[in-house]
Design an enzyme around this catalytic site. Structure first.
Site, PDB file in Angstrom:
ATOM      1  N   HIS A  66       1.471   5.291  -2.366  1.00 34.43           N
ATOM      2  CA  HIS A  66       1.905   6.622  -2.042  1.00 34.43           C
ATOM      3  C   HIS A  66       3.201   6.897  -2.564  1.00 34.43           C
ATOM      4  O   HIS A  66       3.402   8.116  -2.954  1.00 34.43           O
ATOM      5  CB  HIS A  66       2.249   6.687  -0.388  1.00 34.43           C
ATOM      6  CG  HIS A  66       1.040   6.820   0.225  1.00 34.43           C
ATOM      7  ND1 HIS A  66       0.410   7.824   0.207  1.00 34.43           N
ATOM      8  CD2 HIS A  66       0.483   5.608   1.215  1.00 34.43           C
ATOM      9  CE1 HIS A  66      -0.735   7.582   1.120  1.00 34.43           C
ATOM     10  NE2 HIS A  66      -0.747   6.357   1.616  1.00 34.43           N
ATOM     11  N   HIS A  76       0.838  -1.238  -0.111  1.00 29.75           N
ATOM     12  CA  HIS A  76       0.025   0.110  -0.120  1.00 29.75           C
ATOM     13  C   HIS A  76       0.903   1.172  -0.269  1.00 29.75           C
ATOM     14  O   HIS A  76       0.643   1.983  -0.837  1.00 29.75           O
ATOM     15  CB  HIS A  76      -0.792   0.039   1.224  1.00 29.75           C
ATOM     16  CG  HIS A  76      -1.564   1.411   1.416  1.00 29.75           C
ATOM     17  ND1 HIS A  76      -2.570   1.823   0.867  1.00 29.75           N
ATOM     18  CD2 HIS A  76      -0.913   2.352   2.122  1.00 29.75           C
ATOM     19  CE1 HIS A  76      -2.956   3.297   1.304  1.00 29.75           C
ATOM     20  NE2 HIS A  76      -1.851   3.312   2.169  1.00 29.75           N
ATOM     21  N   SER A 119      -4.121   1.497  -4.502  1.00 33.89           N
ATOM     22  CA  SER A 119      -3.393   0.021  -4.085  1.00 33.89           C
ATOM     23  C   SER A 119      -4.504  -0.940  -3.969  1.00 33.89           C
ATOM     24  O   SER A 119      -4.303  -2.045  -3.643  1.00 33.89           O
ATOM     25  CB  SER A 119      -2.514   0.389  -2.806  1.00 33.89           C
ATOM     26  OG  SER A 119      -3.607   1.087  -2.122  1.00 33.89           O
ATOM     27  N   GLU A 123      -5.101   9.683   0.268  1.00 38.10           N
ATOM     28  CA  GLU A 123      -5.409   8.423   0.268  1.00 38.10           C
ATOM     29  C   GLU A 123      -6.657   8.163  -0.676  1.00 38.10           C
ATOM     30  O   GLU A 123      -6.558   7.181  -1.410  1.00 38.10           O
ATOM     31  CB  GLU A 123      -6.127   8.190   1.789  1.00 38.10           C
ATOM     32  CG  GLU A 123      -4.970   7.806   2.639  1.00 38.10           C
ATOM     33  CD  GLU A 123      -4.062   6.872   2.510  1.00 38.10           C
ATOM     34  OE1 GLU A 123      -3.040   6.564   3.237  1.00 38.10           O
ATOM     35  OE2 GLU A 123      -4.040   6.042   1.536  1.00 38.10           O
TER      36      GLU A 123
HETATM   37  N1  HBI Z   1       1.272   6.250  10.160  1.00 33.43           N
HETATM   38  N2  HBI Z   1       2.746   4.683   9.084  1.00 33.43           N
HETATM   39  C1  HBI Z   1       1.790   5.590   9.091  1.00 33.43           C
HETATM   40  N3  HBI Z   1       1.020   5.821   7.963  1.00 33.43           N
HETATM   41  C2  HBI Z   1       0.049   6.614   7.849  1.00 33.43           C
HETATM   42  O1  HBI Z   1      -0.571   6.982   6.811  1.00 33.43           O
HETATM   43  C3  HBI Z   1      -0.703   7.287   9.161  1.00 33.43           C
HETATM   44  C4  HBI Z   1       0.017   6.935  10.344  1.00 33.43           C
HETATM   45  N4  HBI Z   1      -0.343   7.460  11.527  1.00 33.43           N
HETATM   46  C5  HBI Z   1      -1.226   8.343  11.422  1.00 33.43           C
HETATM   47  C6  HBI Z   1      -2.117   8.617  10.186  1.00 33.43           C
HETATM   48  N5  HBI Z   1      -1.645   8.099   9.030  1.00 33.43           N
HETATM   49  C7  HBI Z   1      -3.492   9.392   9.799  1.00 33.43           C
HETATM   50  O2  HBI Z   1      -4.175   9.857  11.269  1.00 33.43           O
HETATM   51  C8  HBI Z   1      -2.838  10.725   9.327  1.00 33.43           C
HETATM   52  O3  HBI Z   1      -4.147  11.209   8.960  1.00 33.43           O
HETATM   53  C9  HBI Z   1      -2.604  11.750  10.171  1.00 33.43           C
HETATM   54 FE    FE Z   2      -1.735   5.392   2.991  1.00 32.99          FE
END
Ligand code: HBI
Ligand code: FE
Length: 284
Positions: free
Chosen positions: A141, A136, A201, A182
């Site tokens: 990304h 993913h 994805s 996303e």
């Molecule tokens: N941590 N590894 C990872 N990947 C993310 O996309 C991610 C996260 N922590 C918090 C988060 N996304 C979401 O709450 C964001 O919108 C802040």
């Molecule tokens: Fe993501």
């Protein structure tokens, strides 16, 4: 090191993977040698299936940037991608054991460091996994981080996220992340296309998001987006549509603080409602 519960959007999920190997900023080392043959095969199968679905559904910028990921038949080494990514837009990808707390997440983005989960789903999770895994994160990304305008948006998003977090408005910023980075759609001259990683994805949601008459599609409006709750375990009921990545970058220019007050006074919206001020985007 005690790991504080990770809140991903509105729900709290048990972290998957071993967080004891993470440093203070939640990053760890990609232990590439630890991947099994089955792991590499899962990546190759996911990559093959997803690339076959892209034409006519994924945005041009994604299709153009995808080859920058490099190898397709095994999980790439993150440092190999960074050799290309760093010169392109100043970004680098860093390994993390999974979802990380909001503030460290925003801090990484603000410093052009994109967190990429270093484990891959098991074969029986092939079709769906709730947490982001390496497929993913890498496939969804990383390609658009090679696009200079989008890359600048994500970095500015991180800076905005740090401010929001300190104002207790992190949830509102996570909605902007959710509905753009996303699950965002973009209007191209030849039609609607996906640019959001969660769609790009996903084997099922890619076609659904761009073609399904059941889905609601509205032009991205920052206040509307920040008011709108989202679902984490089903196709989105609402997709927000932009006309260009420049538009995304522009909306992050002003200070968001007045918006947080507006969201609170106007109230939140469920993911599946339409309101009179929505600018609906029709298919075709
Ligand atoms: N941590 N590894 C990872 N990947 C993310 O996309 C991610 C996260 N922590 C918090 C988060 N996304 C979401 O709450 C964001 O919108 C802040
Ligand atoms: Fe993501």
């Amino acid at each position: 090191m005690a790991v504080e519960p990770v809140v991903y959007g509105a729900s709290e999920r048990p972290p998957r993977g071993d967080y004891s190997r993470a440093q203070g900023d939640y990053t760890c080392r990609q232990n590439w040698a630890s991947y099994t043959a089955a792991d590499h095969e899962t990546y190759q199968r996911l990559y093959e299936r997803q690339t076959a679905l892209l034409p006519g559904l994924a945005c041009d910028a994604f299709i153009e940037a995808l080859p920058s990921l490099g190898v397709k038949d095994r999980i790439p080494r993150f440092e190999e991608i960074n050799e290309r990514l760093k010169p392109a837009t100043g970004w680098e990808i860093v390994a993390v054991p999974g979802l990380i707390p909001e503030r460290p997440f925003f801090d990484l983005l603000a410093n052009r460091r994109f967190p990429v989960t270093d484990w891959i789903r098991t074969p029986d999770e092939f079709d769906y996994i709730v947490e982001p895994d390496v497929f993913h994160d890498l496939f969804g990304h990383v390609p658009l981080l090679f696009n200079p305008v989008f890359a600048d948006y994500v970095q500015r998003y991180g800076v905005g996220g740090l401010k929001a977090h300190d104002l207790g408005a992190g949830e509102l910023l996570s909605r902007l992340y959710w509905y753009t980075i996303e699950f965002g759609l973009i209007r191209q001259p030849d039609g609607l296309r996906a640019y959001g990683a969660g769609i790009l994805s996903s084997s099922g949601e890619l076609r659904h998001s761009v073609t399904s008459p059941q889905a609601r599609r509205i032009a991205l409006d920052l206040l509307r987006c920040m008011r709108t709750r989202y679902k984490i375990d089903d196709y989105q009921a609402t997709y927000f549509v932009i006309d260009s990545f420049e538009q995304l970058f522009e909306i992050t220019a002003p200070d968001f603080t007045p918006l947080y007050a507006a969201v609170r006074s106007l109230g939140e919206l469920a993911a599946d409602v339409t309101i009179a001020s929505d600018s609906s985007i029709t298919l075709g």
